[in-house]
Design a protein around this motif. Sequence first.
Motif, PDB file in Angstrom:
ATOM      1  N   TRP A  74       0.827  -1.202   0.000  1.00 38.68           N
ATOM      2  CA  TRP A  74       0.000   0.000   0.000  1.00 38.68           C
ATOM      3  C   TRP A  74       0.864   1.256   0.000  1.00 38.68           C
ATOM      4  CZ3 TRP A  74      -4.777   1.098  -1.180  1.00 38.68           C
ATOM      5  CH2 TRP A  74      -5.315   2.317  -0.792  1.00 38.68           C
ATOM      6  N   TYR A  75       1.958   1.209   0.728  1.00 37.15           N
ATOM      7  CA  TYR A  75       2.920   2.324   0.727  1.00 37.15           C
ATOM      8  C   TYR A  75       3.394   2.594  -0.691  1.00 37.15           C
ATOM      9  CZ  TYR A  75       7.162   4.957   1.961  1.00 37.15           C
ATOM     10  OH  TYR A  75       8.141   5.918   2.067  1.00 37.15           O
ATOM     11  N   ALA A  76       3.742   1.533  -1.404  1.00 37.88           N
ATOM     12  CA  ALA A  76       4.216   1.682  -2.773  1.00 37.88           C
ATOM     13  C   ALA A  76       3.126   2.223  -3.690  1.00 37.88           C
ATOM     14  CB  ALA A  76       4.731   0.336  -3.285  1.00 37.88           C
ATOM     15  N   LEU A  77       1.895   1.776  -3.482  1.00 43.42           N
ATOM     16  CA  LEU A  77       0.800   2.260  -4.316  1.00 43.42           C
ATOM     17  C   LEU A  77       0.578   3.759  -4.124  1.00 43.42           C
ATOM     18  CD1 LEU A  77      -1.551   1.620  -6.249  1.00 43.42           C
ATOM     19  CD2 LEU A  77      -2.956   1.126  -4.228  1.00 43.42           C
ATOM     20  N   CYS A  78       0.676   4.228  -2.895  1.00 36.74           N
ATOM     21  CA  CYS A  78       0.524   5.661  -2.628  1.00 36.74           C
ATOM     22  C   CYS A  78       1.691   6.459  -3.204  1.00 36.74           C
ATOM     23  CB  CYS A  78       0.399   5.900  -1.121  1.00 36.74           C
ATOM     24  SG  CYS A  78      -1.121   5.248  -0.402  1.00 36.74           S
ATOM     25  N   VAL A  79       2.900   5.891  -3.173  1.00 36.02           N
ATOM     26  CA  VAL A  79       4.039   6.544  -3.830  1.00 36.02           C
ATOM     27  C   VAL A  79       3.787   6.649  -5.329  1.00 36.02           C
ATOM     28  CG1 VAL A  79       6.496   6.352  -4.381  1.00 36.02           C
ATOM     29  CG2 VAL A  79       5.698   5.843  -2.075  1.00 36.02           C
ATOM     30  N   LEU A  80       3.198   5.597  -5.907  1.00 32.34           N
ATOM     31  CA  LEU A  80       2.861   5.601  -7.331  1.00 32.34           C
ATOM     32  C   LEU A  80       1.949   6.776  -7.680  1.00 32.34           C
ATOM     33  CD1 LEU A  80       2.311   4.372 -10.185  1.00 32.34           C
ATOM     34  CD2 LEU A  80       0.587   2.927  -9.084  1.00 32.34           C
ATOM     35  N   VAL A 240      12.304  -1.474 -14.841  1.00 32.22           N
ATOM     36  CA  VAL A 240      12.250  -0.898 -13.499  1.00 32.22           C
ATOM     37  C   VAL A 240      11.206  -1.616 -12.640  1.00 32.22           C
ATOM     38  CG1 VAL A 240      11.762   1.211 -12.188  1.00 32.22           C
ATOM     39  CG2 VAL A 240      13.041   1.341 -14.337  1.00 32.22           C
ATOM     40  N   LEU A 241      10.069  -1.953 -13.256  1.00 28.80           N
ATOM     41  CA  LEU A 241       8.995  -2.641 -12.541  1.00 28.80           C
ATOM     42  C   LEU A 241       9.446  -3.999 -12.016  1.00 28.80           C
ATOM     43  CD1 LEU A 241       5.907  -2.815 -11.827  1.00 28.80           C
ATOM     44  CD2 LEU A 241       5.620  -3.906 -14.046  1.00 28.80           C
ATOM     45  N   THR A 242      10.138  -4.772 -12.838  1.00 32.00           N
ATOM     46  CA  THR A 242      10.565  -6.106 -12.412  1.00 32.00           C
ATOM     47  C   THR A 242      11.604  -6.033 -11.292  1.00 32.00           C
ATOM     48  OG1 THR A 242      12.221  -6.133 -14.197  1.00 32.00           O
ATOM     49  CG2 THR A 242      10.090  -7.152 -14.647  1.00 32.00           C
ATOM     50  N   LEU A 243      12.506  -5.063 -11.377  1.00 25.23           N
ATOM     51  CA  LEU A 243      13.509  -4.908 -10.320  1.00 25.23           C
ATOM     52  C   LEU A 243      12.854  -4.522  -8.999  1.00 25.23           C
ATOM     53  CD1 LEU A 243      16.269  -2.945 -12.284  1.00 25.23           C
ATOM     54  CD2 LEU A 243      16.199  -5.384 -11.779  1.00 25.23           C
ATOM     55  N   SER A 244      11.949  -3.570  -9.079  1.00 20.36           N
ATOM     56  CA  SER A 244      11.294  -3.104  -7.866  1.00 20.36           C
ATOM     57  C   SER A 244      10.416  -4.175  -7.240  1.00 20.36           C
ATOM     58  CB  SER A 244      10.455  -1.865  -8.192  1.00 20.36           C
ATOM     59  OG  SER A 244       9.805  -1.397  -7.047  1.00 20.36           O
ATOM     60  N   SER A 245       9.774  -5.003  -8.066  1.00 18.71           N
ATOM     61  CA  SER A 245       8.926  -6.066  -7.521  1.00 18.71           C
ATOM     62  C   SER A 245       9.745  -7.067  -6.725  1.00 18.71           C
ATOM     63  CB  SER A 245       8.179  -6.769  -8.658  1.00 18.71           C
ATOM     64  OG  SER A 245       9.071  -7.445  -9.517  1.00 18.71           O
ATOM     65  N   VAL A 372       9.488  12.889 -16.192  1.00 19.33           N
ATOM     66  CA  VAL A 372      10.326  11.686 -16.245  1.00 19.33           C
ATOM     67  C   VAL A 372      10.594  11.157 -14.839  1.00 19.33           C
ATOM     68  CG1 VAL A 372      12.572  10.770 -16.916  1.00 19.33           C
ATOM     69  CG2 VAL A 372      11.375  12.354 -18.431  1.00 19.33           C
ATOM     70  N   SER A 373      10.945  12.041 -13.910  1.00 20.11           N
ATOM     71  CA  SER A 373      11.219  11.577 -12.539  1.00 20.11           C
ATOM     72  C   SER A 373       9.955  11.055 -11.867  1.00 20.11           C
ATOM     73  CB  SER A 373      11.832  12.715 -11.713  1.00 20.11           C
ATOM     74  OG  SER A 373      10.934  13.809 -11.617  1.00 20.11           O
ATOM     75  N   GLY A 374       8.804  11.689 -12.162  1.00 22.83           N
ATOM     76  CA  GLY A 374       7.546  11.201 -11.603  1.00 22.83           C
ATOM     77  C   GLY A 374       7.198   9.824 -12.131  1.00 22.83           C
ATOM     78  N   LEU A 375       7.387   9.626 -13.443  1.00 18.85           N
ATOM     79  CA  LEU A 375       7.097   8.312 -14.031  1.00 18.85           C
ATOM     80  C   LEU A 375       8.050   7.260 -13.487  1.00 18.85           C
ATOM     81  CD1 LEU A 375       5.520   6.609 -16.079  1.00 18.85           C
ATOM     82  CD2 LEU A 375       7.194   7.297 -17.819  1.00 18.85           C
ATOM     83  N   PHE A 376       9.325   7.612 -13.379  1.00 22.00           N
ATOM     84  CA  PHE A 376      10.320   6.669 -12.853  1.00 22.00           C
ATOM     85  C   PHE A 376       9.971   6.268 -11.421  1.00 22.00           C
ATOM     86  CE2 PHE A 376      14.229   5.651 -10.615  1.00 22.00           C
ATOM     87  CZ  PHE A 376      14.846   4.769 -11.471  1.00 22.00           C
ATOM     88  N   VAL A 379       6.704   4.053 -11.383  1.00 18.34           N
ATOM     89  CA  VAL A 379       6.904   2.673 -11.837  1.00 18.34           C
ATOM     90  C   VAL A 379       7.702   1.886 -10.812  1.00 18.34           C
ATOM     91  CG1 VAL A 379       7.924   1.229 -13.617  1.00 18.34           C
ATOM     92  CG2 VAL A 379       6.700   3.294 -14.263  1.00 18.34           C
ATOM     93  N   TRP A 380       8.704   2.526 -10.232  1.00 20.19           N
ATOM     94  CA  TRP A 380       9.504   1.835  -9.209  1.00 20.19           C
ATOM     95  C   TRP A 380       8.625   1.437  -8.031  1.00 20.19           C
ATOM     96  CZ3 TRP A 380      14.402   0.036  -9.078  1.00 20.19           C
ATOM     97  CH2 TRP A 380      14.907  -0.369  -7.846  1.00 20.19           C
TER      98      TRP A 380
END
Length: 406
Positions: A74-80, A240-245, A372-376, A379-380
Amino acid sequence: MDPDLENVFSGSDAKEEPAAHTQRLSRQQILTMIAMSSINFSSMISYSVLAPFFPNEAKRKGVSQTVIGLIFGWYALCVLVGSLLLGKYIVQIGAKRMIITGMFVSAVCTILFGLLDRAEAGTQFIILCFVIRSVNAVGFAAAMTASFAILAKVFPNNIATVLGCMEIFTGLGLILGPPIGGWLYQASGYEVPFIVLGGLLFLMVPFNIWLLPGQDAVPTRDSFFRLCTIVKIPIICFVVLTLSSGLGFLDATLSIFAIDKFSLSPGSVGLLMIGLSLPYGAASPIFGLFSDKHPYARKWMMVIGGMSTAAGFCLLGPIPVIGVHSHLWLTILMLVVIGLSLCMTAIPTFAEMLVCAHENGFEEGLSTLGLVSGLFSAVWSCGQPFKACTPSTRFIKRGPPRPKGL
């Protein structure tokens, strides 16, 4: 300062320009590096402090392993969500104001999270975890999104090298957070680690108000949708998604796995996590420098690093089909491999996203850097709940099935 490093940060070429005329780091660049280093370090040490002991503390509060994974996710989703919104409006809000506000919010939430042991077990504890983590995530997203954009603006020609150097402080925060959190938890209980590190974040607020230069910019009409229509961007985002997962999976499960499998204490679990963070932080400036000097090699860095990361995760458990038994030395070795390969893959991604944006008509300014930084960042963060909430959690917690009677 070493002349070679001056060339790296100034973007000058020693072969084309005499050493006597080498441009030194400006005052703005020096202040920006100091400010971003402090932000990266304090944010990451506060983020990683709960990993060694929170999962088991939550279990004592009646929280299931699945819900623990959801709390991390959930933390990650809110960061997204926060990264996308704040990246879009970074010019209107102001990059410096976004960082200062984000640090203040994170400091308050970190301290409040340390008071959750006073909450009643069960539903009350779970709801408060989600609420505080949600607000904390938005503050973290604000600080990280703005910091990426400012670094790219101040160091436009050497962003991979500078980000690599900043990752040293990210790595230090991730290295020191788990053992400090584990030791403070063992010595003084649940509240103290969060109060101490929340206080550190509070100190960073006035420090960066004084230190961080302001950034002026003009909004543009570019959007995340147009950015994502560039063919290379979704591919890099998938990397980036696979690394972060994978990291999200480790955040929620490694401490429980190590305690159950090897009978480690929370402090020892914190030391175990250094096996991942130390190689990542140490190798970051090297891979960043290589990426800037050889931009054509970035795609191969991502390919080789991704394959190495996959191999490391296969042997970390390890997966039952290969017939290898779990050992502490093997776990440590695979954490080192994952740290190095993750670094090789992740460092060139942000620089390559910027290059793709500029090659496809995006203006060179803070507005594009915010997108770009927001998208990065989005996704992370999106990858972290992807693995943390899967049935794989059951495997890493209990290990492979054992024959009956053993």
